[in-house]
Motif scaffolding. Structure first.
Motif, PDB file in Angstrom:
ATOM      1  N   ARG A 196       0.833  -1.206   0.000  1.00  8.80           N
ATOM      2  CA  ARG A 196       0.000   0.000   0.000  1.00  8.80           C
ATOM      3  C   ARG A 196       0.869   1.257   0.000  1.00  8.80           C
ATOM      4  N   PHE A 197       1.943   1.258   0.752  1.00  3.95           N
ATOM      5  CA  PHE A 197       2.810   2.441   0.821  1.00  3.95           C
ATOM      6  C   PHE A 197       3.608   2.625  -0.471  1.00  3.95           C
ATOM      7  N   PHE A 198       4.001   1.509  -1.100  1.00  4.67           N
ATOM      8  CA  PHE A 198       4.653   1.617  -2.402  1.00  4.67           C
ATOM      9  C   PHE A 198       3.697   2.234  -3.427  1.00  4.67           C
ATOM     10  N   PHE A 199       2.426   1.817  -3.359  1.00  2.00           N
ATOM     11  CA  PHE A 199       1.443   2.329  -4.311  1.00  2.00           C
ATOM     12  C   PHE A 199       1.238   3.827  -4.145  1.00  2.00           C
ATOM     13  N   LEU A 200       1.072   4.276  -2.916  1.00  2.00           N
ATOM     14  CA  LEU A 200       0.851   5.705  -2.665  1.00  2.00           C
ATOM     15  C   LEU A 200       2.055   6.527  -3.129  1.00  2.00           C
ATOM     16  N   MET A 201       3.251   6.005  -2.894  1.00  2.00           N
ATOM     17  CA  MET A 201       4.456   6.715  -3.335  1.00  2.00           C
ATOM     18  C   MET A 201       4.483   6.838  -4.849  1.00  2.00           C
ATOM     19  N   ALA A 202       4.264   5.726  -5.544  1.00  2.00           N
ATOM     20  CA  ALA A 202       4.336   5.740  -7.007  1.00  2.00           C
ATOM     21  C   ALA A 202       3.226   6.601  -7.609  1.00  2.00           C
ATOM     22  N   PHE A 203       2.029   6.537  -7.012  1.00  2.00           N
ATOM     23  CA  PHE A 203       0.909   7.328  -7.526  1.00  2.00           C
ATOM     24  C   PHE A 203       1.197   8.819  -7.395  1.00  2.00           C
ATOM     25  N   ASN A 204       1.700   9.220  -6.244  1.00  2.00           N
ATOM     26  CA  ASN A 204       2.016  10.632  -6.043  1.00  2.00           C
ATOM     27  C   ASN A 204       3.212  11.080  -6.873  1.00  2.00           C
ATOM     28  N   LEU A 205       4.150  10.171  -7.115  1.00  2.00           N
ATOM     29  CA  LEU A 205       5.283  10.516  -7.965  1.00  2.00           C
ATOM     30  C   LEU A 205       4.799  10.864  -9.365  1.00  2.00           C
ATOM     31  N   ILE A 206       3.955  10.010  -9.938  1.00  2.00           N
ATOM     32  CA  ILE A 206       3.464  10.281 -11.288  1.00  2.00           C
ATOM     33  C   ILE A 206       2.564  11.504 -11.282  1.00  2.00           C
ATOM     34  N   GLY A 207       1.800  11.705 -10.187  1.00  2.00           N
ATOM     35  CA  GLY A 207       0.992  12.917 -10.080  1.00  2.00           C
ATOM     36  C   GLY A 207       1.851  14.165 -10.101  1.00  2.00           C
TER      37      GLY A 207
END
Length: 539
Positions: A196-207
């Motif tokens: 879950r934390f990897f997902f939030l990091m990657a999502f915000n990075l692309i954002g």
């Protein structure tokens, strides 16, 4: 006599015309029948020249033969061992599918037939308000529009100079992830859902790369809604759709997948459109206060009308924006072409890497030793350290070999008929490259099912994932290879190395290393069937 003769002549002429008409009609029917027989025979000859495969059942084809294990890539691999270890034909309902299962066949495909097999099939859930003329580089058919989008990726989005300029964004997103992990674990007291934390990091990075903002900020209701609809797109996109395999059911949409998919796509588009409108307001004033992001590039694009449009429409930008966050991919039998997060591929790879390390403590200790001998405890992990950490890079490669995020890549489609390895590949045939099977092929890899990063340290195994070593192509090869490899090659080791340098990790809930469940779950990407729970203890 003349009247009778004339009448007889007329009668005779009429009979002659009737007979001639009947003869012509009979001749036409015979020619039509012969032509149909000839075409049918040619069709059967084409089918006979297809690669070998299991005998299909009427209507459903080989679908039920793929249902004896949970994950489709394993089903395909088992069938390939029996029917065609290099190349095999399967019928998914009425859809003809050719499966590539060896590095020899992959080499033949990408080296000699790359252009003709560069097409994409549009699946039912991808059809809707935005039609089949998709702006996504992943779904666009090979041609001028696709080349324009690919050129944008190569010259703007993933150029090394731009990636160098955005290194601070990656550092910031990874730092925020580690801070969130620390807080959620209660300073090392509780286990956390690592993925879950990897997902939030990657999502915000692309954002941030796209919009220069965190989309999943806890204070952003709009970002949370976007996350919700993106998740629903992934959920419906991950369901097998019988309408793809039995075209006569398309108009019914019996599972409601197309309807529900389009509902959430429209809502996500509206939110993404709001981000674009916000950027358009005062664009010139704000441009000088920050570095250029991907949305700036799209809004400022001016083409030459030769390779694509002169400007990008708002719909096309919307699709590119959404697809950048929700990367489309197809999985044939088990799934179909659908939106799935580009972030999800990053998440699955990092979660599998952590799971393999905790499942193999001796490898974890070896990597931890390399990290802490290279970077002192009070020093911050930075991208410049990656080149001095060969074992970290080997762990990433070995994870991608055993657990490629997209086991079939994004399926190709034959734009024209071609001959490959002595077999016929008819036009519009779907072509799947089973990179999961290729990465586990015992003919290529010693101890193929074991997690051994050291294999990538050996001189004869110094292979990379940039598409030229066909035994290891987790991101594809050829023209339609993943364009984001330059970003991936920085992000994966940076994220994994950072959390291993900052924390000591132990499995949660009292699970022992050898007891850790390593089974797979096939949804959007290849994920762990049971999410990884672990405890980060500050080092």
């Amino acid at each position: 006599m003349r009247m009778e003769g004339d009448g007889g002549t007329v009668h005779y002429q009429m009979e002659y015309y009737y007979e001639l008409t009947g003869f012509v009609l009979l001749l036409f029917l015979c020619v039509h029948w012969v032509n149909r027989r000839h075409r049918h025979r040619r069709h059967l000859e084409k089918l006979r020249c297809l690669p070998p495969g299991p005998t299909p059942w009427p209507v459903v084809g080989n679908i039920f033969q793929l249902a004896f294990v949970k994950v489709p890539h394993e089903s395909f691999a088992q069938l390939a061992r029996v029917h065609g270890p290099n190349i095999m034909t399967l019928w998914l309902g009425s859809m003809c599918t050719v499966v590539i299962s060896s590095n020899e066949a992959a080499r033949e495909m990408f080296k000699n037939h790359d252009v003709v097999l560069a097409g994409r099939k549009i699946y039912e859930c991808m059809k809707g308000d935005f039609g089949e003329e998709l702006g996504s580089m992943i779904t666009a058919q090979y041609g001028p529009k696709w080349r324009m989008l690919r050129r944008l990726c190569n010259t703007e989005f993933f150029l090394n100079s731009r990636l160098d300029a955005t290194s601070g964004i990656r550092h910031r997103c990874i730092d925020k992830m580690m801070q969130s992990m620390h807080e959620a674990s209660g300073s090392g007291a509780n286990s956390i859902d690592v993925g879950r934390f990897f997902f939030l990091m990657a999502f915000n990075l692309i954002g941030n790369l796209m919009f220069s903002k965190d989309l999943l900020d806890s204070k952003s209701k709009k970002g949370a809604r976007f996350f919700h609809h993106a998740g629903k797109v992934m959920e419906y996109g991950g369901k097998p759709n019988v309408a793809d395999f039995m075209p006569f059911l398309k108009w019914l949409d019996p599972q409601g997948i197309r309807k529900n998919m389009q509902l959430h796509v429209r809502k996500a588009f509206r939110i993404a459109g709001g981000f674009i409108e916000e950027r358009m307001v005062g664009l010139e004033e704000k441009a000088n206060k920050r570095s250029k992001d991907f949305l700036d590039v799209l809004l400022e694009y001016r083409g030459d009308d030769i390779e694509g449009p002169s400007v990008l429409s708002s719909t096309t930008i919307n699709i590119i924006v959404f697809v950048s966050l929700e990367k489309p991919i197809t999985f044939s039998f088990y799934t179909k072409e659908m939106f799935t997060a580009g972030t999800d591929t990053t998440t699955s790879t990092l979660e599998w890497a952590m799971a393999e390390l905790l499942h193999n403590p001796h490898i974890y200790e070896k990597l931890k030793t390399e990290l802490r001998n290279t970077i002192s405890p009070d020093e911050k992990f930075e991208e410049k350290h990656i080149d001095h950490l060969p074992y970290l890079k080997a762990v990433i490669k070995e994870t991608l070999r055993l657990h490629p995020p997209l086991p079939f890549l994004v399926p190709h489609m034959a734009m024209q008929s071609c001959q490959m390895m002595g077999y016929n590949i008819p036009k519009e045939t779907q072509v799947l490259v089973n990179v999961w099977a290729i990465g586990r092929d015992p003919r290529t890899w010693e101890d193929a099912l074991e997690f051994k990063p050291d294999r990538f340290l050996e001189r004869d195994k110094m292979v990379d994932y940039k598409g030229q070593h066909f035994e290891f192509i987790p991101f594809g090869s050829g023209r339609r290879m993943c364009p984001a490899i330059p970003l991936v090659s920085r992000l994966l080791p940076m994220a994994l190395g950072s959390i291993l340098h900052k924390f000591d990790w132990i499995l949660g809930d009292g699970v022992k290393a050898k007891e850790l469940d390593m089974s797979e779950r096939m949804g959007i990407t290849l994920r762990k069937a049971i999410p990884l729970k672990a405890i980060p203890i500050p080092y």
